[in-house]
Each structure stands twice: as C-alpha cells, then as structure tokens.
Write a protein that holds these residues in place. Structure first.
Motif, mmCIF file in Angstrom:
data_model
loop_
_atom_site.group_PDB
_atom_site.id
_atom_site.type_symbol
_atom_site.label_atom_id
_atom_site.label_comp_id
_atom_site.label_asym_id
_atom_site.label_seq_id
_atom_site.Cartn_x
_atom_site.Cartn_y
_atom_site.Cartn_z
ATOM 1 N N TRP A 253 0.848 -1.194 0.000
ATOM 2 C CA TRP A 253 0.000 0.000 0.000
ATOM 3 C C TRP A 253 0.885 1.246 0.000
ATOM 4 N N HIS A 254 0.687 2.101 -1.007
ATOM 5 C CA HIS A 254 1.547 3.275 -1.172
ATOM 6 C C HIS A 254 1.168 4.360 -0.178
ATOM 7 N N GLU A 255 2.165 5.102 0.286
ATOM 8 C CA GLU A 255 1.915 6.170 1.259
ATOM 9 C C GLU A 255 1.087 7.309 0.671
ATOM 10 N N ASN A 256 1.009 7.387 -0.649
ATOM 11 C CA ASN A 256 0.224 8.442 -1.297
ATOM 12 C C ASN A 256 -1.274 8.138 -1.289
ATOM 13 N N TRP A 257 -1.644 6.884 -0.952
ATOM 14 C CA TRP A 257 -3.043 6.466 -1.036
ATOM 15 C C TRP A 257 -3.781 6.693 0.283
ATOM 16 N N ASP A 258 -5.085 6.884 0.162
ATOM 17 C CA ASP A 258 -5.937 7.010 1.338
ATOM 18 C C ASP A 258 -6.171 5.639 1.976
ATOM 19 N N SER A 259 -6.668 5.661 3.196
ATOM 20 C CA SER A 259 -7.141 4.432 3.820
ATOM 21 C C SER A 259 -8.471 4.052 3.178
ATOM 22 N N GLN A 260 -8.574 2.848 2.630
ATOM 23 C CA GLN A 260 -9.774 2.398 1.933
ATOM 24 C C GLN A 260 -10.186 1.034 2.496
ATOM 25 N N PRO A 261 -10.892 1.040 3.634
ATOM 26 C CA PRO A 261 -11.217 -0.215 4.340
ATOM 27 C C PRO A 261 -12.325 -1.003 3.654
ATOM 28 N N LEU A 262 -12.557 -2.208 4.150
ATOM 29 C CA LEU A 262 -13.649 -3.038 3.646
ATOM 30 C C LEU A 262 -14.993 -2.349 3.856
ATOM 31 N N PHE A 263 -15.205 -1.858 5.057
ATOM 32 C CA PHE A 263 -16.444 -1.141 5.378
ATOM 33 C C PHE A 263 -16.161 -0.222 6.552
ATOM 34 N N SER A 264 -16.912 0.844 6.656
ATOM 35 C CA SER A 264 -16.747 1.772 7.769
ATOM 36 C C SER A 264 -18.109 2.250 8.236
ATOM 37 N N THR A 265 -18.278 2.283 9.543
ATOM 38 C CA THR A 265 -19.527 2.821 10.094
ATOM 39 C C THR A 265 -19.545 4.338 10.049
ATOM 40 N N ASP A 266 -18.406 4.932 9.711
ATOM 41 C CA ASP A 266 -18.327 6.384 9.566
ATOM 42 C C ASP A 266 -18.679 6.749 8.128
ATOM 43 N N PRO A 267 -19.824 7.390 7.891
ATOM 44 C CA PRO A 267 -20.233 7.701 6.518
ATOM 45 C C PRO A 267 -19.315 8.713 5.837
ATOM 46 N N ARG A 268 -18.438 9.373 6.604
ATOM 47 C CA ARG A 268 -17.522 10.345 6.020
ATOM 48 C C ARG A 268 -16.371 9.683 5.275
ATOM 49 N N THR A 269 -16.128 8.390 5.540
ATOM 50 C CA THR A 269 -15.035 7.679 4.870
ATOM 51 C C THR A 269 -15.249 7.741 3.364
ATOM 52 N N ARG A 270 -14.298 8.303 2.669
ATOM 53 C CA ARG A 270 -14.485 8.623 1.252
ATOM 54 C C ARG A 270 -14.771 7.392 0.403
ATOM 55 N N VAL A 271 -13.950 6.353 0.543
ATOM 56 C CA VAL A 271 -14.102 5.151 -0.282
ATOM 57 C C VAL A 271 -13.911 3.911 0.590
ATOM 58 N N THR A 272 -14.842 2.957 0.483
ATOM 59 C CA THR A 272 -14.699 1.649 1.106
ATOM 60 C C THR A 272 -14.963 0.585 0.043
ATOM 61 N N ILE A 273 -14.577 -0.644 0.332
ATOM 62 C CA ILE A 273 -14.801 -1.723 -0.636
ATOM 63 C C ILE A 273 -16.299 -1.979 -0.821
ATOM 64 N N VAL A 274 -17.038 -2.031 0.279
ATOM 65 C CA VAL A 274 -18.490 -2.249 0.189
ATOM 66 C C VAL A 274 -19.158 -1.084 -0.535
ATOM 67 N N GLY A 275 -18.744 0.139 -0.195
ATOM 68 C CA GLY A 275 -19.322 1.305 -0.851
ATOM 69 C C GLY A 275 -19.038 1.318 -2.341
ATOM 70 N N THR A 276 -17.827 0.923 -2.716
ATOM 71 C CA THR A 276 -17.460 0.848 -4.130
ATOM 72 C C THR A 276 -18.335 -0.165 -4.864
ATOM 73 N N PHE A 277 -18.511 -1.335 -4.264
ATOM 74 C CA PHE A 277 -19.318 -2.394 -4.879
ATOM 75 C C PHE A 277 -20.757 -1.916 -5.107
ATOM 76 N N LEU A 278 -21.374 -1.365 -4.068
ATOM 77 C CA LEU A 278 -22.769 -0.921 -4.168
ATOM 78 C C LEU A 278 -22.918 0.270 -5.107
ATOM 79 N N SER A 279 -21.958 1.180 -5.061
ATOM 80 C CA SER A 279 -22.030 2.373 -5.895
ATOM 81 C C SER A 279 -21.944 2.024 -7.375
ATOM 82 N N ILE A 280 -20.970 1.192 -7.750
ATOM 83 C CA ILE A 280 -20.799 0.822 -9.155
ATOM 84 C C ILE A 280 -21.951 -0.046 -9.637
ATOM 85 N N LEU A 281 -22.405 -0.985 -8.796
ATOM 86 C CA LEU A 281 -23.542 -1.822 -9.173
ATOM 87 C C LEU A 281 -24.779 -0.969 -9.425
ATOM 88 N N THR A 282 -25.049 -0.045 -8.516
ATOM 89 C CA THR A 282 -26.223 0.824 -8.664
ATOM 90 C C THR A 282 -26.122 1.669 -9.916
#
Length: 588
Positions: A253-282
């Motif tokens: 993981w490069h130091e230039n990248w953001d933290s991109q977790p599997l899922f976050s209960t904090d809706p402010r987290t810019r990108v998560t794996i679950v959010g990416t999946f649902l967003s692209i599918l939708t």
C-alpha cells in the motif's frame, strides 16, 4: 522527448478530427428516416454497439479520473469489476427482454403505458438534465486537461507586433485572470484557453453527430475505443521503458493512497470496498436499464439475444480498459515519484493526481505518440458528446415534439428537424460547460455530485413501471422528489453544513464535522482570520468549507433505497388505479 505538443502531434489530432467529420458526412448520405438517424434501423452489429456503449459511458471523465484516482487515492475502485457478472444478469435478463419487445425509439414511452403521461415527461425531463450536465462536465474536463498539456491557461496576443505569449493563472497577477473568453487591454488581447478548446471539441463532435446520426456515433465510438486503449498502452510502455522494467507495479500500500477499508460505520469515509461495490452496481444497472443513451443502443440491435451480446461486449471491453487505466495511474505515480523534477512547481502527487496523466502525455511521451494519446483523450470526450446529443435529440423529438403533435408531415422534414435540434443541443452544451468550474472536488467526486444525481431516480421510475403492479403516479412522483432530494443532500452535504452553520446557527458537530482552516501555501498564514475559510482554486474566492459528512459513494445506493421505499409505501396506501392493467413486462 518533447516539451509540449509538437506540430506532428497537432497534425495527428487534426487528421483524426477531420476523419470523424467525413464519417458523419458519409452516413448522412445513407439516411432516409428518423429511425435510421436514431436507432440505425435496428439491425446494427452487436459488437460495434457494445463497444459504442462502453465508449459512451467511459468518456473523458473516466479516462482522466481512473488514473488520477489510482495514483492519488488508491486502487480499491478496481474491485468494482466484481459487479460486472451481476450487472449482466440483472440487465441482460431482467430488462433487455422487456425493452426489445416494446421496440420504442424512446425508453420513456414505456413509462406512459404503465404510469401515465406525467411520469413519462418526468423521466424524459430528468434524463435531459442529467445528460446535458454530464456533457457539459466532460467537455470542461477535457479542456482543462488540454491546458495542462499546453502548459498554458491563456494566450496574450500583442495586436501591434502580433506576437503570442502563453501564460498560466497561478503565475499571473490576479487582475489578468480571465473570467470569460477574452479580454482587451490596450494593445493586448488575452484569450482564455479552456473556452477555445471547448468550442473546438464541441464543433467537431456535434458536426459529425448532427450529420451522421446513430450509425456515425457507433462507428466513431469504435474508432475512439481503439484510440483510448492504445493510448493507455503507450503510456504504460513508455513508463516501463523509462524505469527499466515493471518495478512501477506496487507490491504494498503506497503512502500516497488514502485508507480504503472493507467497510466503515463512519459515513464520512471517502471510499470503502463495500461502498465501491454498491455504488458501481447501482450506477451501472441504473444507467443500462433507465438511461436513453444505453436503451437506444439495445434498440439498435436485432433482438434480445443480440442486445445481450452487445451488453457482454460492453462489459468485457470496459473491464479491460478500466484495469489498464488503473495500471496507468500506478505507473504515473511511480514515474513522477522517481522523477520529481518532471513536475512543475506547485503540482503535487496527491493534490494534483488528476493532472498527472495529461502532464505525462504532453511532456514525457515521444513526439507523435503524444498526438495519438491526446487524440484518444478528445476521442473520449467526443464519444460521449455524440452519444449524448443523439440520445437527447431522440428524447426531445419523441417524448415532447412527436408526443404533442409537433411532428413534421414528411419524413424528410422530421429528419431535418432532428438534425437542427442536435445542433442546438450541442451549442447549449458548449456554452453551459463554462459553469462547471464552480463544482469543488476531484474528477471522480465532481462527477458523482453533478452528472449522477438523477441516475437512481430515473431507474426507479422504470422499476415501478415494470415490476410494481400497484405503483401509483402520485406515489412515484413523491418517491422521485424524496430520492432526488436525498441524492442532492448527500452530494452537497458539506456546503449544506456550512449553510446551516451560517444562516441557522446549527453546530457542525451535529453532523460529525467541523469547519476547516485553509493555510495559504505561499505565506503559511490563515487566509481569513475572522472566519474559517478556504480559497476555491477554481474561482479564486475565499469560502467557508466543511468536510462532507456523507461520502459521495453513497449517493446512488441510498437515494435509490429511499426512492423505492417511499414509492412502494405511498403507492400501497393509495387507491388502486386499474387492477387489470398490464405492465410492459407482460407478454401480449
């Protein structure tokens, strides 16, 4: 290596633009009806249609944003490719058979059959707004990328000596910055680069679209896809050659990248794996099943089976190019990290990640190769403009003019009116693109906050019409208002917090955010001491800002969920309209 675009690069770009116009002229000679113009008479090759679908939905927005996202934020969006098999199943077997049975020029004709004229006009109107804003945005982004390649934001022409000097806004006195197309100052004429590039791009794409209709659009899209993929491969090959191998491929993981977790209960987290999946599918399902741009392509094929092959082609080509563009972003990150002198002063690997691709194309690629990749970049813009203009023209013609008896008496007159309308829409897009600079955020975020606001609400209309037999027009209207309001509230949640804090004295902590202080990078001082403000780099105006309390990734999924829940609930409570009415998915 060249410094900026060489005349050979410009020649390649010119030849490509000329070829597309000639292709539009060629197909214009074969048109006999508006059916030829809008759906190619329904007998087009599914391979070309599928590639055209991909080129349309990729656009300059994706061509620039994917490398920038991969370089500056991280590669998690690549996992969106896992949604493609599910997308194919839902769209290919849930929606395409219904549409191919109906054989309508406009997808929104189906809405009237089930839910009445008002819902048809609602869907058509939202589509027009969505696609017009989308086209304005991509034209503006393409022009911005071009200014990076040129290394100039404006040109100064001395009307006495007729000498030309290029300038950049960040190096200029604020009084010389151009708010519009040009400014006269004594013997100097200052011409802004972005509007000029917008006009040229718009003229080329609108010309061949106006002339050739859908056939010209599909064939040029095929050419543009070849350019897109070829351009990305050339960048990868050049970086690999420069660094002496594949060492640019990240192993951690490069130091230039953001933290991109599997899922976050904090809706402010810019990108998560679950959010990416649902967003692209939708987004993909909503666009493929509810957007005239996609439905019109399916209608151009022979039957449901060939339409599914077109969809399969779109997804395979899309997956290949998306993966390649993410590799481009990683390669650019490695190149500029090992060659920091290649970046101009003030450009950062993270803050300006969206500019790395155009910067590399113009200043690091060999002469001729730069022209090829720039042509690919403009191909991405034109492939989206042509499709958007053609689809918008089809909707205006079918859902408004023809529906209310404004159709020309002769087929020749209808065809001429459609072409004039396409030209008018193209002009509106070019003029409106100048206002896109006021939307803050990187390319990915700006796209989600503007062009995709209506994607889920439009799809929800079709879901109610095709699958909810007790759906009521009033319930659907209320659901659409709620879903759209939800999308807008999430998209502009940061500015909304600022508004409430400023005018209603609402504590930003209620939303889990706080107003931020922006430090002047030149002086190290706070820009405004009496209030927490930052300078919008696109407008040069000091503004109050707050972090978005809800990430843009949730715009589509949450707005769709709200839309469907409200529509089903309200429709269930309202009296049934006609229990015996057949929905469009019922066999005749």
């Amino acid at each position: 290596m060249g410094r900026g675009l060489h005349w050979i690069d410009w020649l390649i770009i010119f030849l490509y633009a000329t070829l597309t116009i000639l292709l539009g002229w060629f197909y214009s000679r074969r048109q006999k009806s508006t059916e030829d113009y809008f759906v190619g008479s329904g007998e087009m090759n599914p391979l070309f249609v599928g590639v055209s679908l991909f080129a349309t939905l990729l656009s300059t927005i994706s061509y620039l944003s994917m490398p920038g996202e991969a370089a500056g934020k991280g590669p998690v969006t690549l996992l969106g490719l896992l949604t493609y098999p599910l997308i194919f199943f839902i769209v290919g077997y849930g929606f395409i058979p219904i549409y191919m049975r109906q054989r309508a020029t406009s997808a929104y004709e189906l809405l009237e059959q089930r839910l009445g004229l008002s819902i048809r006009l609602l869907g058509a109107t939202m589509f027009l707004v969505l696609r017009l804003v989308w086209m304005m945005l991509l034209v503006y982004l393409a022009a911005n990328a071009m200014t990076v390649m040129l290394g100039a934001d404006y040109w100064v022409i001395n009307t006495e000596t007729w000498s030309v000097v290029a300038g950049q806004f960040n190096d200029a006195d604020p009084s010389t910055m151009l708010p519009g197309l040009y400014r006269w100052e004594a013997s100097e004429l200052r011409i802004a680069a972005v509007p000029v590039i917008v006009i040229v791009t718009g003229i080329v794409s609108v010309t061949y679209t106006t002339l050739g209709g859908l056939r010209a659009v599909v064939m040029t899209d095929f050419m543009q896809t070849v350019l897109l993929f070829g351009g990305a491969l050339l960048v990868l090959a050049t970086v690999t050659w420069n660094v002496g191998g594949l060492s640019w491929i990240p192993t951690q993981w490069h130091e230039n990248w953001d933290s991109q977790p599997l899922f976050s209960t904090d809706p402010r987290t810019r990108v998560t794996i679950v959010g990416t999946f649902l967003s692209i599918l939708t987004w993909y399902v909503a666009t493929s099943a509810g957007d005239q741009t996609s439905v019109q392509r399916f209608m151009a094929t022979r039957d449901a089976s060939t339409a599914r092959r077109a969809l399969m082609t779109q997804l395979w080509v899309g997956a290949t190019v998306v993966f390649t563009l993410h590799l481009v972003g990683m390669a650019l990150l490695a190149f500029f990290e090992t060659n920091p002198s290649a970046l101009p002063d003030g450009m950062g690997l993270k803050t300006d990640a969206d500019k790395l691709f155009p910067r590399f194309v113009s200043f690091e690629l060999p002469i001729g190769v730069s022209g090829f990749v720039v042509a690919a970049m403009f191909a991405a813009a034109m492939s989206s403009i042509d499709s958007g203009v053609n689809s918008v023209t089809a909707v205006v013609t079918t859902d408004f003019l023809d529906r209310f008896g404004r159709k020309s008496e002769s087929e020749k007159g209808s065809l001429r009116s459609a072409k004039f309308l396409a030209l008018t829409i193209g002009i509106i897009v070019v003029v409106g693109s100048t206002y896109m600079k006021y939307i803050p955020g990187n390319i990915t975020a700006v796209t989600a906050k503007t062009a995709n606001l209506f994607t889920s609400p439009i799809f929800a209309l079709f879901f109610f019409a095709l699958f909810v037999r007790f759906a009521h027009p009033v319930g659907v209207w209320i659901a659409t208002i709620c879903g759209t309001a939800t999308a807008a509230a999430i998209a502009f949640s940061g500015p909304l917090v600022v508004f409430l804090a400023t005018y209603a004295d609402v504590d930003p902590q209620v939303f889990g955010v706080e107003l931020m202080t922006q430090i002047d990078p030149g002086t190290g001082e706070e820009l405004v001491r009496s209030a927490v403000r930052e300078v919008n780099p696109k407008t040069g105006v000091a503004e109050l800002v707050a972090r978005d309390p809800v990430s843009f990734q949730w715009i589509g999924p949450i707005s769709l969920l709200v839309n469907l829940m409200v529509g089903v609930s309200v429709s269930w409570l309202l009296p049934r309209r006609n229990p015996n009415a057949k929905s469009p998915n019922t066999e005749a």
